[in-house]
Design a protein around this motif. Structure first.
Motif, PDB file in Angstrom:
ATOM      1  N   GLU A   8       0.819  -1.216   0.000  1.00 22.26           N
ATOM      2  CA  GLU A   8       0.000   0.000   0.000  1.00 22.26           C
ATOM      3  C   GLU A   8       0.852   1.264   0.000  1.00 22.26           C
ATOM      4  O   GLU A   8       0.357   2.369  -0.281  1.00 22.26           O
ATOM      5  CB  GLU A   8      -0.948   0.007   1.206  1.00 22.26           C
ATOM      6  N   ASN A   9       2.130   1.121   0.312  1.00 26.74           N
ATOM      7  CA  ASN A   9       3.019   2.290   0.354  1.00 26.74           C
ATOM      8  C   ASN A   9       3.759   2.532  -0.959  1.00 26.74           C
ATOM      9  O   ASN A   9       4.578   3.450  -1.050  1.00 26.74           O
ATOM     10  CB  ASN A   9       4.040   2.122   1.485  1.00 26.74           C
ATOM     11  N   PHE A  10       3.482   1.713  -1.962  1.00 22.41           N
ATOM     12  CA  PHE A  10       4.087   1.943  -3.278  1.00 22.41           C
ATOM     13  C   PHE A  10       3.283   3.033  -3.977  1.00 22.41           C
ATOM     14  O   PHE A  10       2.103   2.848  -4.274  1.00 22.41           O
ATOM     15  CB  PHE A  10       4.101   0.654  -4.095  1.00 22.41           C
ATOM     16  N   GLN A  11       3.924   4.154  -4.253  1.00 24.96           N
ATOM     17  CA  GLN A  11       3.209   5.328  -4.730  1.00 24.96           C
ATOM     18  C   GLN A  11       3.431   5.663  -6.199  1.00 24.96           C
ATOM     19  O   GLN A  11       2.666   6.408  -6.790  1.00 24.96           O
ATOM     20  CB  GLN A  11       3.617   6.553  -3.877  1.00 24.96           C
ATOM     21  N   ASP A  12       4.505   5.163  -6.803  1.00 28.09           N
ATOM     22  CA  ASP A  12       4.851   5.576  -8.162  1.00 28.09           C
ATOM     23  C   ASP A  12       3.958   4.871  -9.182  1.00 28.09           C
ATOM     24  O   ASP A  12       4.236   3.754  -9.609  1.00 28.09           O
ATOM     25  CB  ASP A  12       6.330   5.277  -8.443  1.00 28.09           C
ATOM     26  N   LYS A  13       2.888   5.542  -9.574  1.00 24.68           N
ATOM     27  CA  LYS A  13       1.961   4.975 -10.556  1.00 24.68           C
ATOM     28  C   LYS A  13       2.076   5.699 -11.902  1.00 24.68           C
ATOM     29  O   LYS A  13       1.211   5.545 -12.766  1.00 24.68           O
ATOM     30  CB  LYS A  13       0.518   5.075 -10.034  1.00 24.68           C
ATOM     31  N   THR A  14       3.140   6.470 -12.083  1.00 25.47           N
ATOM     32  CA  THR A  14       3.275   7.280 -13.286  1.00 25.47           C
ATOM     33  C   THR A  14       3.834   6.498 -14.466  1.00 25.47           C
ATOM     34  O   THR A  14       3.591   6.854 -15.615  1.00 25.47           O
ATOM     35  CB  THR A  14       4.190   8.486 -13.015  1.00 25.47           C
ATOM     36  N   ARG A  15       4.608   5.432 -14.202  1.00 26.16           N
ATOM     37  CA  ARG A  15       5.215   4.651 -15.278  1.00 26.16           C
ATOM     38  C   ARG A  15       4.667   3.226 -15.263  1.00 26.16           C
ATOM     39  O   ARG A  15       4.357   2.692 -14.194  1.00 26.16           O
ATOM     40  CB  ARG A  15       6.737   4.622 -15.121  1.00 26.16           C
ATOM     41  N   PRO A  16       4.560   2.604 -16.423  1.00 25.48           N
ATOM     42  CA  PRO A  16       4.066   1.218 -16.483  1.00 25.48           C
ATOM     43  C   PRO A  16       4.934   0.295 -15.635  1.00 25.48           C
ATOM     44  O   PRO A  16       6.159   0.443 -15.592  1.00 25.48           O
ATOM     45  CB  PRO A  16       4.175   0.865 -17.967  1.00 25.48           C
ATOM     46  N   VAL A  17       4.281  -0.663 -14.978  1.00 26.57           N
ATOM     47  CA  VAL A  17       4.977  -1.576 -14.072  1.00 26.57           C
ATOM     48  C   VAL A  17       5.254  -2.908 -14.768  1.00 26.57           C
ATOM     49  O   VAL A  17       4.340  -3.551 -15.301  1.00 26.57           O
ATOM     50  CB  VAL A  17       4.145  -1.827 -12.797  1.00 26.57           C
ATOM     51  N   TYR A  18       6.520  -3.299 -14.749  1.00 28.66           N
ATOM     52  CA  TYR A  18       6.961  -4.604 -15.217  1.00 28.66           C
ATOM     53  C   TYR A  18       7.379  -5.375 -13.972  1.00 28.66           C
ATOM     54  O   TYR A  18       8.348  -5.020 -13.306  1.00 28.66           O
ATOM     55  CB  TYR A  18       8.102  -4.457 -16.219  1.00 28.66           C
ATOM     56  N   LEU A  19       6.624  -6.405 -13.650  1.00 34.60           N
ATOM     57  CA  LEU A  19       6.679  -7.016 -12.323  1.00 34.60           C
ATOM     58  C   LEU A  19       7.336  -8.384 -12.313  1.00 34.60           C
ATOM     59  O   LEU A  19       7.014  -9.258 -13.125  1.00 34.60           O
ATOM     60  CB  LEU A  19       5.252  -7.140 -11.768  1.00 34.60           C
ATOM     61  N   ALA A  20       8.241  -8.597 -11.347  1.00 29.38           N
ATOM     62  CA  ALA A  20       8.819  -9.911 -11.066  1.00 29.38           C
ATOM     63  C   ALA A  20       8.132 -10.479  -9.835  1.00 29.38           C
ATOM     64  O   ALA A  20       8.132  -9.836  -8.773  1.00 29.38           O
ATOM     65  CB  ALA A  20      10.320  -9.792 -10.820  1.00 29.38           C
ATOM     66  N   GLN A 104      -7.760 -15.897  -8.914  1.00 28.58           N
ATOM     67  CA  GLN A 104      -8.398 -14.724  -9.528  1.00 28.58           C
ATOM     68  C   GLN A 104      -8.381 -13.538  -8.567  1.00 28.58           C
ATOM     69  O   GLN A 104      -8.099 -12.397  -8.974  1.00 28.58           O
ATOM     70  CB  GLN A 104      -9.837 -15.073  -9.915  1.00 28.58           C
ATOM     71  N   GLN A 105      -8.690 -13.774  -7.302  1.00 25.82           N
ATOM     72  CA  GLN A 105      -8.666 -12.688  -6.319  1.00 25.82           C
ATOM     73  C   GLN A 105      -7.257 -12.119  -6.159  1.00 25.82           C
ATOM     74  O   GLN A 105      -7.079 -10.909  -6.039  1.00 25.82           O
ATOM     75  CB  GLN A 105      -9.167 -13.199  -4.968  1.00 25.82           C
ATOM     76  N   PHE A 106      -6.269 -12.997  -6.133  1.00 24.81           N
ATOM     77  CA  PHE A 106      -4.878 -12.547  -6.015  1.00 24.81           C
ATOM     78  C   PHE A 106      -4.537 -11.589  -7.151  1.00 24.81           C
ATOM     79  O   PHE A 106      -3.962 -10.513  -6.933  1.00 24.81           O
ATOM     80  CB  PHE A 106      -3.941 -13.749  -6.030  1.00 24.81           C
ATOM     81  N   VAL A 107      -4.894 -11.967  -8.353  1.00 23.59           N
ATOM     82  CA  VAL A 107      -4.595 -11.117  -9.508  1.00 23.59           C
ATOM     83  C   VAL A 107      -5.324  -9.788  -9.403  1.00 23.59           C
ATOM     84  O   VAL A 107      -4.737  -8.713  -9.616  1.00 23.59           O
ATOM     85  CB  VAL A 107      -4.973 -11.844 -10.820  1.00 23.59           C
ATOM     86  N   GLU A 108      -6.586  -9.846  -9.083  1.00 21.35           N
ATOM     87  CA  GLU A 108      -7.387  -8.617  -9.028  1.00 21.35           C
ATOM     88  C   GLU A 108      -6.889  -7.666  -7.945  1.00 21.35           C
ATOM     89  O   GLU A 108      -6.734  -6.460  -8.180  1.00 21.35           O
ATOM     90  CB  GLU A 108      -8.853  -8.959  -8.803  1.00 21.35           C
ATOM     91  N   LYS A 109      -6.642  -8.199  -6.748  1.00 21.01           N
ATOM     92  CA  LYS A 109      -6.291  -7.339  -5.615  1.00 21.01           C
ATOM     93  C   LYS A 109      -4.859  -6.825  -5.679  1.00 21.01           C
ATOM     94  O   LYS A 109      -4.586  -5.671  -5.309  1.00 21.01           O
ATOM     95  CB  LYS A 109      -6.510  -8.095  -4.299  1.00 21.01           C
ATOM     96  N   ILE A 110      -3.929  -7.667  -6.119  1.00 20.05           N
ATOM     97  CA  ILE A 110      -2.520  -7.299  -6.109  1.00 20.05           C
ATOM     98  C   ILE A 110      -2.061  -6.713  -7.443  1.00 20.05           C
ATOM     99  O   ILE A 110      -1.554  -5.582  -7.516  1.00 20.05           O
ATOM    100  CB  ILE A 110      -1.631  -8.517  -5.758  1.00 20.05           C
ATOM    101  N   LEU A 111      -2.263  -7.476  -8.505  1.00 16.24           N
ATOM    102  CA  LEU A 111      -1.695  -7.072  -9.794  1.00 16.24           C
ATOM    103  C   LEU A 111      -2.472  -5.951 -10.469  1.00 16.24           C
ATOM    104  O   LEU A 111      -1.870  -5.077 -11.109  1.00 16.24           O
ATOM    105  CB  LEU A 111      -1.612  -8.284 -10.737  1.00 16.24           C
ATOM    106  N   ILE A 112      -3.787  -5.965 -10.319  1.00 15.55           N
ATOM    107  CA  ILE A 112      -4.612  -4.960 -10.984  1.00 15.55           C
ATOM    108  C   ILE A 112      -4.847  -3.738 -10.093  1.00 15.55           C
ATOM    109  O   ILE A 112      -4.460  -2.608 -10.436  1.00 15.55           O
ATOM    110  CB  ILE A 112      -5.969  -5.563 -11.429  1.00 15.55           C
ATOM    111  N   GLU A 113      -5.467  -3.957  -8.923  1.00 18.47           N
ATOM    112  CA  GLU A 113      -5.860  -2.822  -8.090  1.00 18.47           C
ATOM    113  C   GLU A 113      -4.666  -2.087  -7.489  1.00 18.47           C
ATOM    114  O   GLU A 113      -4.664  -0.848  -7.422  1.00 18.47           O
ATOM    115  CB  GLU A 113      -6.792  -3.307  -6.974  1.00 18.47           C
TER     116      GLU A 113
END
Length: 311
Positions: A8-20, A104-113
């Protein structure tokens, strides 16, 4: 690298996220390939690379009695990930609530939202969701439905075996430092605090630092090792004994003792890090104090020779 505790403390939403995604215990050569792929793809597309790691390890929350001994502390893991060029690292708590989420919930809550991911990178054997029901292939299918790409990284091999954290632990348990090194890409590490011991080393002319290691971390198998010690910002050649002191005790708890060559001083309660280079021999019981001292001298000379060769 920007390190954040709590997603919840990750704030940088300005650039596309490439996630590991993964735990990356040991940050071994397989992990390094995945991390490099994320870093390269993000840089090529004007995005930001991000690694998401649950801390503590999910097994420590769900089945602590079966949880694997960890190869690296969170701090050291972050250090290795940063060296590969990652822009961001998130350590976020793993909870029983998260464990109950469906894939599905994991993807929606973490990766999407939370992260609004553009692309996700996972290992071929990645699992997620309740009871590990989600696989890397399922994540790929969900990604196609929800508008993000999933890249599945193929396994990396060493001498015909798939590199994995569990195989590295087994190698270390067997004292096979060379195989562990070749899978990790660096000398195996343990770190802890110098604690009070029996002071027996001083009485035989070989003072040792007794290392206190948290029980959640992996330790190589019993034996005598050539190593290097990092202490107070300096590096020392050393010889390390891991065992139960059979020459002096019938039954003694496992101890880790490091003799720092050409070092004197009081180092109690100081942080120390050991880098294992090679195993010298198995632990054994000696018939006399004098026989033990003679062997320790040979071990010290051999460890110094090996450590200098790695310089």
């Amino acid at each position: 690298m920007n390190t954040v505790v709590g997603i919840e403390n990750f704030q940088d939403k300005t650039r596309p996220v490439y996630l590991a995604l993964g735990n990356f215990d040991g940050v071994h050569k397989g992990h390094q390939v995945l991390i490099q792929a994320v870093v390269d793809k993000a840089a090529a597309n004007g995005g930001q690379s991000l690694a998401l790691i649950f801390e503590p390890h999910p097994a420590q929350v769900l089945v602590p009695e079966k949880a694997p001994r960890l190869l690296l502390t969170p701090y050291r893991k972050a250090e290795f990930i940063e060296k590969k060029g990652m822009d961001n690292l998130i350590y976020t708590p793993f909870t029983h609530e998260i464990a109950r989420w469906s894939p599905q919930q994991f993807v929606e809550k973490i990766l999407i939202e939370e992260l609004h991911v553009r692309e996700v990178f996972v290992g071929f054997n990645y699992t997620f969701g309740h009871r590990g029901a989600g696989t890397s292939e399922l994540l790929q299918q969900i990604g196609e439905q929800m508008g993000f790409k999933v890249n599945i990284i193929a396994p990396v091999e060493f001498e015909g075996q798939l590199i994995s954290s569990s195989l590295i632990r087994k190698s270390l348990e067997n004292g096979d430092i060379t195989t562990a090194y070749n899978m990790l890409g660096y000398h195996p590490i343990i770190e802890g605090v110098v604690i009070e011991g029996e002071h027996r080393g001083v009485t035989i002319g070989v003072p040792t630092a007794n290392i206190g290691i948290e029980p959640i971390y992996n330790v190589p198998g019993k034996g005598v090792y050539a190593a290097r010690a990092r202490l107070g910002g300096k590096t020392y050649h050393c010889v390390v004994n891991i065992g139960n002191k059979p020459t002096f005790h019938q039954d003694y708890p496992l101890s880790i003792e490091a003799h720092l060559i050409d070092f004197t001083g009081d180092i109690y309660n100081q942080d120390i890090r050991l880098y294992f280079l090679e195993k010298l021999r198995d632990e054994k019981r000696f018939a006399s104090r004098e026989e033990l001292i003679a062997q320790i001298t040979r071990d010290r000379d051999k460890a110094l020779q090996i450590s200098r060769a790695y310089s």
